[in-house]
Scaffold this active site. Structure first.
Site, PDB file in Angstrom:
ATOM      1  N   ARG A  59     -22.314  43.016  57.698  1.00  0.00           N
ATOM      2  CA  ARG A  59     -22.447  41.857  58.589  1.00  0.00           C
ATOM      3  C   ARG A  59     -23.527  40.907  58.089  1.00  0.00           C
ATOM      4  O   ARG A  59     -23.488  39.697  58.354  1.00  0.00           O
ATOM      5  CB  ARG A  59     -22.773  42.307  60.031  1.00  0.00           C
ATOM      6  CG  ARG A  59     -23.061  41.138  60.977  1.00  0.00           C
ATOM      7  CD  ARG A  59     -23.083  41.581  62.432  1.00  0.00           C
ATOM      8  NE  ARG A  59     -23.972  42.685  62.699  1.00  0.00           N
ATOM      9  CZ  ARG A  59     -25.304  42.593  62.841  1.00  0.00           C
ATOM     10  NH1 ARG A  59     -25.909  41.422  62.700  1.00  0.00           N
ATOM     11  NH2 ARG A  59     -26.029  43.661  63.075  1.00  0.00           N
ATOM     12  N   TYR A 112     -15.098  15.569  62.937  1.00  0.00           N
ATOM     13  CA  TYR A 112     -13.991  16.503  63.125  1.00  0.00           C
ATOM     14  C   TYR A 112     -13.921  16.938  64.590  1.00  0.00           C
ATOM     15  O   TYR A 112     -14.951  17.109  65.250  1.00  0.00           O
ATOM     16  CB  TYR A 112     -14.169  17.702  62.198  1.00  0.00           C
ATOM     17  CG  TYR A 112     -13.236  18.837  62.477  1.00  0.00           C
ATOM     18  CD1 TYR A 112     -11.864  18.674  62.307  1.00  0.00           C
ATOM     19  CD2 TYR A 112     -13.710  20.051  62.944  1.00  0.00           C
ATOM     20  CE1 TYR A 112     -10.992  19.708  62.584  1.00  0.00           C
ATOM     21  CE2 TYR A 112     -12.848  21.092  63.210  1.00  0.00           C
ATOM     22  CZ  TYR A 112     -11.485  20.918  63.040  1.00  0.00           C
ATOM     23  OH  TYR A 112     -10.626  21.950  63.322  1.00  0.00           O
ATOM     24  N   ASP A 184     -21.637  17.029  56.649  1.00  0.00           N
ATOM     25  CA  ASP A 184     -20.387  17.740  56.377  1.00  0.00           C
ATOM     26  C   ASP A 184     -19.739  17.066  55.168  1.00  0.00           C
ATOM     27  O   ASP A 184     -19.316  15.920  55.235  1.00  0.00           O
ATOM     28  CB  ASP A 184     -19.474  17.659  57.603  1.00  0.00           C
ATOM     29  CG  ASP A 184     -18.183  18.459  57.429  1.00  0.00           C
ATOM     30  OD1 ASP A 184     -17.778  18.685  56.275  1.00  0.00           O
ATOM     31  OD2 ASP A 184     -17.569  18.826  58.448  1.00  0.00           O
ATOM     32  N   LYS A 209     -10.776  24.498  53.115  1.00  0.00           N
ATOM     33  CA  LYS A 209     -10.045  23.318  52.663  1.00  0.00           C
ATOM     34  C   LYS A 209     -10.071  23.212  51.126  1.00  0.00           C
ATOM     35  O   LYS A 209      -9.488  24.009  50.435  1.00  0.00           O
ATOM     36  CB  LYS A 209     -10.642  22.078  53.329  1.00  0.00           C
ATOM     37  CG  LYS A 209     -10.804  22.211  54.853  1.00  0.00           C
ATOM     38  CD  LYS A 209      -9.518  22.552  55.568  1.00  0.00           C
ATOM     39  CE  LYS A 209      -9.602  22.411  57.076  1.00  0.00           C
ATOM     40  NZ  LYS A 209     -10.540  23.327  57.743  1.00  0.00           N
TER      41      LYS A 209
END
Length: 393
Positions: A59, A112, A184, A209
């Site tokens: 984790r 976004y 971003d 992406k």
């Protein structure tokens, strides 16, 4: 590996990998182990406290994931990087790391859709003040920054209207006000734009992406100074949005061809945007590479390529026209994704801003008839011919 003298295409292939190649392997292994054992208790404690390199628990960190993080770190010219299971995982981790009740964040209206939801729905519940400005009104953004700003969050080019923000100008305004500046960089990728070189503190990507490029792995990553990235990492490791090692492997494999793909998509998108701009059935094209685009001069200044993303409106400006047009395309997936080797299309109502209401999209300047077009690596003449036949019908 000294990255300041190595071209990005070579970095895409080699950076971050040498340390983790095992027993003569030429590819980074996928390490699925959840935990990592130590027979020396002192060494275990040193690794656990971050005093020595190593891994303790999946984790927190993982060898395969670490290679992915280091590769994007070097491509962005950052000191450190950390990842998350999705793009929104890293965006939300960053915002909740640095914002507390009473703080104020300044951003733009047409980020976004998921990011916008955080600004409009979640942060206000924690008494965090949010100022969303017209995306290209730099003076208005600067005025809001001066009023108080813990985090300045920018996106350029924006999703889905592909607007361009003067990153250097606003980064300076944010720094002058003592803000942490985050950008971003998903649409641009580190091949076309490096916000850290423009004065930004942190740059993030939805790795799902263009970085991965094959629509087969989810992921997010953020890069910047060691101090700030360490804080985001701590929030992410405790909240558990961990990038899976198999996803990291797919993202690494995709990044090998990042420069090749982006160069092709840059060239093809420019030709397609020019074709669409001259087509009688198209009302408006949004692409920063076009000289007619309001953000063209800024894009030329801060980008080395204009990217594979564009959007456009049909001359018949309603959603029914979109319904009729999209199924006629032969070389495009109608899907809620972007940045892949295949061309992908869709309206914001079902892709980038599906979480938002029609009224919220309108307030962000996103028309219902807008079509987002993610240019793939297909032959550009075939893509143009496909668009032409669909438009003529």
């Amino acid at each position: 590996m000294a990255t300041n003298t190595i071209n990005k295409g070579t970095q895409c292939v080699w950076s971050g990998e040498e340390e983790y190649l095992m027993q003569g392997a030429t590819q980074v292994p996928v390490v699925h182990s959840v935990s990592f054992g130590y027979k020396d208790m002192d060494e275990w404690q040193q690794v656990a406290l971050g005093q020595k390199p190593g891994h303790i628990y999946g984790r927190n960190t993982n060898p395969t994931v670490a290679v992915f993080e280091d590769k994007i770190r070097q491509l962005e010219g950052a000191q450190a990087a950390t990842s998350a299971s999705t793009g929104m995982g890293i965006i939300s981790s960053a915002l909740f790391t640095f914002l507390s009740p009473g703080d104020r964040v300044v951003s733009v209206k047409d980020t976004y859709g998921g990011t916008n939801k955080i600004f409009q729905e979640f942060l206000p519940r924690f008494n965090i003040k949010v100022a969303l400005c017209d995306t290209t009104d730099h003076e208005a953004i600067e005025q809001e920054i001066v009023k108080g700003c813990k985090v300045l969050y920018l996106e350029s080019p924006t999703n889905p209207t592909v607007k361009v923000i003067d990153i250097a100008r606003l980064a300076k305004a944010g720094k002058d006000a003592g803000a942490i500046v985050i950008v971003d960089n998903t649409f641009a990728t580190p091949i076309n734009q490096n916000p850290i070189n423009l004065g930004v503190d942190l740059v993030l990507h939805s790795a799902t992406k263009f970085l991965g490029g094959h629509a087969d792995a989810l992921g997010g990553v953020i890069c910047g100074t060691k101090e700030l990235v360490k804080q985001v990492y701590h929030f992410r490791e405790i909240n558990g949005a961990t990038l899976h090692p198999m996803a990291a492997y797919f993202l690494l494999r995709g990044m090998k061809t990042l420069e090749l793909r982006i160069e092709r998509q840059n060239k093809s998108a420019m030709k397609i945007a020019q074709f669409l701009e001259s087509h009688p059935e198209v009302g408006q094209v949004f692409y920063p590479g076009l000289e007619s685009n309001p953000g063209h001069d800024i894009a030329k200044k801060q980008m080395t390529g204009f990217g594979g993303m564009m959007s456009f409106k049909l001359r018949e400006d309603d959603f029914d026209a979109v319904r009729r047009f999209l199924p006629k395309l032969k070389f495009a997936h109608a899907a809620a994704n972007l940045g892949a080797v295949e061309t992908i299309v869709g309206p914001p109502a079902t892709t980038s801003h599906v979480e938002c209401t029609r009224e919220e999209r309108a307030a962000m300047g996103i028309p219902e008839s807008l079509i987002r077009y993610s240019t793939g690596i297909e032959n550009v003449e075939d893509l143009i011919g496909d668009l032409d036949q669909a438009l003529r019908q």
